[in-house]
Design an enzyme around this catalytic site. Sequence first.
Site, PDB file in Angstrom:
ATOM      1  CG  HIS A 122       4.985   0.440  -2.593  1.00 45.37           C
ATOM      2  ND1 HIS A 122       4.803  -0.575  -1.678  1.00 45.37           N
ATOM      3  CD2 HIS A 122       3.764   0.983  -2.808  1.00 45.37           C
ATOM      4  CE1 HIS A 122       3.513  -0.643  -1.362  1.00 45.37           C
ATOM      5  NE2 HIS A 122       2.862   0.296  -2.026  1.00 45.37           N
ATOM      6  CD  GLU A 148      -0.209  -0.767   0.246  1.00 49.74           C
ATOM      7  OE1 GLU A 148      -0.724   0.351   0.425  1.00 49.74           O
ATOM      8  OE2 GLU A 148       0.442  -1.048  -0.777  1.00 49.74           O
ATOM      9  CG  ASP A 167      -5.734  -5.775  -1.369  1.00 48.67           C
ATOM     10  OD1 ASP A 167      -4.865  -5.702  -2.255  1.00 48.67           O
ATOM     11  OD2 ASP A 167      -5.953  -4.871  -0.537  1.00 48.67           O
ATOM     12  CG  HIS A 207       1.357   4.827  -0.918  1.00 48.02           C
ATOM     13  ND1 HIS A 207       0.900   4.326   0.275  1.00 48.02           N
ATOM     14  CD2 HIS A 207       1.376   3.768  -1.780  1.00 48.02           C
ATOM     15  CE1 HIS A 207       0.659   3.030   0.145  1.00 48.02           C
ATOM     16  NE2 HIS A 207       0.930   2.666  -1.106  1.00 48.02           N
ATOM     17  CD  GLU A 208       1.903   3.682  -5.599  1.00 50.39           C
ATOM     18  OE1 GLU A 208       2.683   2.719  -5.710  1.00 50.39           O
ATOM     19  OE2 GLU A 208       0.749   3.552  -5.158  1.00 50.39           O
ATOM     20  CG  HIS A 261      -4.367  -1.755  -0.403  1.00 45.22           C
ATOM     21  ND1 HIS A 261      -4.039  -2.803  -1.221  1.00 45.22           N
ATOM     22  CD2 HIS A 261      -3.602  -0.717  -0.804  1.00 45.22           C
ATOM     23  CE1 HIS A 261      -3.117  -2.418  -2.093  1.00 45.22           C
ATOM     24  NE2 HIS A 261      -2.827  -1.158  -1.865  1.00 45.22           N
ATOM     25  CE1 TYR A 309       1.990  -4.172  -1.102  1.00 45.19           C
ATOM     26  CE2 TYR A 309       0.695  -5.464  -2.651  1.00 45.19           C
ATOM     27  CZ  TYR A 309       0.915  -4.287  -1.949  1.00 45.19           C
ATOM     28  OH  TYR A 309       0.054  -3.221  -2.119  1.00 45.19           O
TER      29      TYR A 309
HETATM   30 ZN    ZN Z   1       0.860   0.767  -1.855  1.00 44.94          ZN
END
Ligand code: ZN
Length: 346
Positions: free
Chosen positions: A168, A188, A261, A164-165, A266, A179
Site C-alpha cells: 500500500h 488491493e 467495503d 501486502h501492507e 477486497h 481506494y
Molecule cells: Zn490492502
Amino acid sequence: MKCAIVPPYVLARIAEAHPRLPVAADAARRALSELEPLNRARREAGGSAGPRGGTAVAATLRRRVSDAGGREELPGVPVRGEGHPPTGDPAVDEAYDGLGAFYSFLEAAYGRSSLDGAGFGLDATVHYGREYDNAFWEGSRVVFGDGDGEVFNRFTVSLTVIAHELGHGLVQFASPLDYQDQAGALNESLCDVFGVLAEQYVRRQAADDAAWLVGAGLFTPEVSGTALRSLKAPGTAYDDDVLGRDPQPATMAGYVQTSSDHGGVHINSGIPNHAFYLAAARLGGFAWERAGQIWYDALTEQQLPRDCTFPAFAAATVAAAEKRYGVGAVETSAVQAAWEAVNVMV
Ligand SMILES: [Zn+2]
C-alpha cells in the site's frame, strides 16, 4: 490513509460467532467498528500523495519497529532499530525481517530504493491494541495486531501480510489510485501481487512451485481455510462455518456490485489477481521477473488515472509489456491472454 488486510465482511461473520468464539467475536466487533470512521478519514484526506515512479538514489535500508504495548496509539515505543539484534519477541522480529525482505525484493527485482524510490524509512508498530484483528498501512507505517487467538494468529506471522501492507505504501507513492470501486480493487490487487512476489523472491520459488496465497498461517487451526486470499484460485482460500466461504470471483462473470467495503475492493480484487497469476503461470520461471516487471512498469510508468478501471489497467499492462518486450512478444501475448481469460477486454 488506512488500508486493512482483513475486510469488513470477514470481521462481520466473526462478530456473529458468540458464544462459540467469545474472544474472537468481541475482537472482530471492535475491529469492524473501526473501519468505517477511518475510511471516512481516508476519503477526507483526498487520496494519496508523493512522487511518482522511482529515482536512482543510493539504497539505504532504515527500519524501526515500535511496540504499542496493547494500546491503540501510534507509533508506540521504539524497540528495534536498523542493525540491532533480535529482541526475542516474535512480533518485533518478524516485522523487522519482513520490512527487510520487502525492501530487498524491491531493490533486487526492480532497482527501487524503498517504497518511494528514494530510501523511504520503513516503520512498523506491533502489539497494536488488545486481541486486535487486523494489520494496516496508515500512510507512513505498517501496523500489526496480535489477533484474537481463536480465529486469527498474530498478523506478523505471514510475510505476505507484511508485504501486502507495505505494498500500500508502494502504490501510494507510485500512483494516484483511489481506494474505491475498480481502482480500489486494483489497489488491493497490486498489494496482493507484490505481497506474494516478495515471498516468492525470498523463497526463490518459481511460479509453478508457489502457493499464491495471501495470509497463509494467519488462521488458527480452528479455521477451515488456508489463507485470506488465493491468486491461483480466488474463492477457495477458506470455507468455514464461522467465516463462510471465500467470496472472491476469478473472472468478470462473478463481479460483485456492492457499495460496502469501498465498492468491494477486497472481493473484486480476485479478478486482476487471477489475471496476474495466469500471466505468470503462462510465462513460467520466477514470477517477479517478467510478469512482475510488467505489472511494476504499469504501476510506475503508465500514468494510471485515479479512477482506473480494470480494462484501463489491463491496457496499461499490455502497453508496458509492448514497451519492454515488444509488440507480439511472448510476454505481451501472455498478458493479453490472461486478461481475456478473466473476461477483461483490453
Ligand atoms: Zn490492502
